[in-house]
Structures are given as C-alpha cells and as structure tokens.
Design a protein around this motif. Structure first.
Motif, short mmCIF file in Angstrom:
data_model
loop_
_atom_site.label_atom_id
_atom_site.label_comp_id
_atom_site.label_asym_id
_atom_site.label_seq_id
_atom_site.Cartn_x
_atom_site.Cartn_y
_atom_site.Cartn_z
N LYS A 218 0.57 -1.24 -0.28
CA LYS A 218 0.19 0.14 0.02
C LYS A 218 1.40 1.20 -0.20
O LYS A 218 0.43 2.28 0.18
N GLY A 219 2.63 0.99 -0.58
CA GLY A 219 3.38 2.21 -0.47
C GLY A 219 3.66 2.96 0.84
O GLY A 219 4.10 4.15 0.60
N GLU A 220 3.20 2.13 1.65
CA GLU A 220 4.23 2.60 3.26
C GLU A 220 5.02 1.96 3.48
O GLU A 220 5.83 1.65 5.11
N SER A 221 5.78 1.46 2.57
CA SER A 221 7.26 0.39 3.38
C SER A 221 8.17 1.46 3.06
O SER A 221 8.30 2.33 2.42
N HIS A 222 9.30 0.70 4.08
CA HIS A 222 10.68 1.78 3.93
C HIS A 222 11.60 1.33 3.44
O HIS A 222 12.85 1.47 3.28
N ASP A 223 11.37 -0.43 4.10
CA ASP A 223 12.72 -1.01 3.85
C ASP A 223 12.58 -1.36 2.27
O ASP A 223 11.84 -1.46 1.56
#
Length: 440
Positions: A218-223
């Motif tokens: 959903k486009g909220e990843s940081h890794d």
C-alpha cells in the motif's frame, strides 16, 4: 591516426609474472604493466584482451563522459546470469527505474534508523567469542554483514539461515569471481547448481512471506523488500534486486571491515589513536547516529582502507560504439576495464602510494577528483555507499569499545574474488576490554 594501445612485451610479461608469483596476486602484475606501459594498456591473455585504463582522467571518461557509450551488461559474464536483471547489470532506462525504486531504502534519514540494528547484530556475533580466542575477522565480519543487511534492508532475521545458507552464499560469490570463464565464457559450470538453487528458493520464500502480510503493497514501506513490492515489481525482478544487494552489499562490507581490521592490527599506533577516539566520543554507550560523525579519525581509517584495498577493485564495461580516448581508438565490442586499485595507488596523485596513512583524508586535505573511487563515481555510483560507510564505522567502533585486538598473522595478500579479500584471512586474538560497556 590513432596511437596503438601499448601491449606488454615478453620481457614485461616475465617481470609481471615474477611480481605476481612473489606477491601471490595478479594485481602485482597489473602494477608492472602500469609502471612500464602507462595509463592505458592492453592485457594479452589467451582469448582475453581487455583495454585497461588507469587514473582520474580515465575514471571520469568511463564513469561520466562516455558512460552512455559503455555498457555494463555482458551476456557472457556469470554475474549477468546470476543477477539476471539486477540493478547492477542493466543499462539505460531499466537501470534508472530500478535505482529510483530502491533509493528511498538507502536515504540518509533511513540509514540513521539502522544504527541500533548494526550495533545489535555486531554484538550478536561477538558475544559468541571467548576471551583470548583467535578469530578470523574475514569470517566474522561476513556473519555480521549478512545479519545487518538482511535485518536492515529486508526486515528478516537471518540467524536461523546463517549456517544453512553459508556455503550457498560462498558458492554464489565464487560463481562470479574471476576464473577460466573470462577466457571461455560458455564453459559449463555444473558444480554451482545446488548453491544457486538454494539461494533462489530462499529469496522467493521471503518474497512470498512478505506479500502475505496484511497491508503490504500500500505504499507505506521503508525497507528495500517492501519498496520493491510497493513499486509493483513481479517476483522474478524482486528476486534479482534482492540477490544483487545481498551478494554485492554484504561482500563489499565484509571485505572493507576485514581489511580495516588488518590495517589497524598491523599499525599499532593507528589502532591506539582509533581506540582512544572511540573511548572519548562514545564512552560506555553504544554508537548512535549523532556521535558517529564525531569519530572523525576512524572515518579516515576506513577511507584509507578503501583506498589501498578497494573491495570493488575494477570496473568492467563493453564499448557499445567506437570510442576515442587520449588518441587511442577503442572499437565497438571491446571490453574496457578501469582499474580502481591502480588509480588509488597512482604515484602522481598519492605520495608514497603503497603506505597506509589515514591522515591523507584529514579535513582540508586536497584530493584530485576521481583519484579516490571507493564507491565509484558519476550517476551510477554505489547505491549502498552510505550504508557501507555507516556499517563499517559502527561495527569497527563497537569492536574497539569491547576488545583488545592483536593481529597474529601478518602475512596476508589480496585475493581477487567477487571483491578484493584478504587471504588467507585476518586472524586476530580478542580480549574483552571493559565489561561496563552497554550492550544491546
């Protein structure tokens, strides 16, 4: 009329062979070629005759001026067969799209959040050392680098897989290391099938496991793994990026930290200065992002280690079109190698170039652009360069906090694997220094 590219004579070849046998590594032969032939020369091995370029001007030509006319991808190289469409071995728009998708995972703001992970994984490995034990830092740094990379970039605890996949990882590295394939690219290599299959099985499994997590995508990843899924890449393309970063990222970090420890161990006064700085800056506390910048001398040690023993010691390209460089003609299809190792030991730019001297990198010291190429240069500089520098500083600082380190084997030589490694290893005796240091 183009100037013929200098080629070693039989006498030069004999001197190079003698140097290589004495030093126990081919880079000594390349040093002879450079000393006698200059900054552009041709290697004349059977079926392998690349043009070698040395020096800041050559590096700028390859990395910047002619970068669109020099291709990374070579279908005959094992690295292409292993990484398939990894960011390291694709060109043009394909490379730019992949790099753009991966960059947020390696942004400075995100890197600071990995310091605690780097400390924790370093402690995890060193907690297994016994007082007075002799350990091979090449092996131990590989363990630390693997655990850090998998945790920080993929959000995976690699501990349960470390022993099981150890030989598969080393096999994958050997698969892309220099060998007879350079002269006979299509030479069958069946001995690597099991190792490569193990790596694929593992990587596809962690991709599946991440996709199964609710809200993933959903486009909220940081890794890095999450970002690649968010970007809409299919499993095969994600596998290619994960394997690229796993192999290139941990192997370069392993070599950098091992060489740094070797150089510290073989220069006791430098080791003392670095340890004293760590004690003053960190006291008994673990490294933190705000204090890492104060470890200025340790940063110099790392940069000088990268100068003398760059993990990526050369860059290889294929000329996509006819090229001209300083009066030399390079025809389309020619393999072009720029030597980072020789450039960073070039006597015109580095006084007493083979001497270890961290103060070359002191604040205010002047360096010719492209004379230091620890992470390449130009638009395709190493995407993980900041991560690698931070990892090396955190881990080395932690070791200097915790241990007295004594090098027990001085006879080490460079080995040209996928990276430039110290062989037979970096054997050090470890004595725990201060039990009051705060551990994770």
């Amino acid at each position: 009329m183009p100037t013929p590219i200098p080629t070693p004579s039989s006498q030069t070849g004999l001197r190079a062979l003698k140097a290589m046998l004495g030093a126990r590594h081919p880079l000594a032969a390349m040093q002879v070629f450079h000393d006698e032939l200059g900054d552009v020369f041709r290697v004349n091995l059977p079926r392998f005759t690349p043009v070698v370029m040395v020096g800041p001007e050559a590096a700028r030509f390859v990395l910047l001026d002619a970068r669109n006319e020099l291709r990374w991808r070579n279908e005959d190289d094992p690295v292409t067969r292993l990484l398939r469409h990894g960011v390291l071995v694709v060109d043009g728009d394909e490379h730019d799209r992949l790099r753009q998708a991966m960059k947020p995972a390696l942004h400075r703001r995100v890197l600071d959040s990995h310091v605690e992970t780097m400390v924790h994984r370093s402690d995890q490995v060193t907690d297994g050392w016994t007082d007075g034990q002799v350990v091979d830092m090449l092996v131990e740094m590989r363990k630390i680098a693997l655990l850090i990379l998998m945790d920080a970039l993929y959000r995976v605890d690699f501990t349960p897989e470390l022993d099981r996949l150890w030989n598969a990882i080393l096999g994958s590295i050997r698969y892309i290391s220099p060998g007879l394939w350079m002269m006979w690219p299509r030479l069958p290599r069946p001995g690597y099938r099991s190792a490569l299959s193990q790596m694929d099985e593992y990587l596809y499994r962690i991709i599946d496991e991440r996709r199964a997590i609710p809200d993933q995508g959903k486009g909220e990843s940081h890794d890095l793994l999450g970002l690649l899924i968010d970007a809409g890449l299919d499993d095969d393309l994600i596998r290619d990026q994960l394997l690229t970063m796993l192999i290139a990222g941990h192997d370069t970090g392993t070599a950098l930290m091992a060489w740094s420890l070797y150089l510290l161990g073989s220069h006791p006064e430098t080791l003392r200065r670095a340890r004293d700085e760590v004690e003053v800056v960190l006291e008994a506390a673990p490294p933190t992002p705000d204090r890492l910048g104060q470890l200025e001398f340790l940063g110099r040690v790392i940069k000088e280690s990268l100068r003398l023993y760059p993990p990526i010691h050369l860059g290889s390209r294929l000329a996509a079109t006819d090229l001209e460089y300083n009066g030399f003609h390079i025809p389309a299809g020619e393999r072009v190698i720029y030597s980072i190792y020789l450039t960073q030991r070039h006597k015109e730019y580095w006084p007493d170039p083979h001497r270890f001297d961290p103060d070359r990198h002191a604040p205010g010291a002047r360096q010719v652009p492209y004379a230091w190429l620890g992470f390449g240069g130009g638009p395709r500089n190493c995407i993980g360069g900041g991560f690698g520098l931070m990892e090396a500083k955190v881990v080395l600082a932690r070791l200097l906090q915790d241990f007295e380190l004594t090098l027990v084997e001085l006879h080490v030589h460079p080995h040209m694997g996928a990276t430039l490694e110290p062989r037979p290893g970096v054997r050090m005796r470890v004595h725990r220094r201060n039990q009051t240091v705060v551990h994770s």
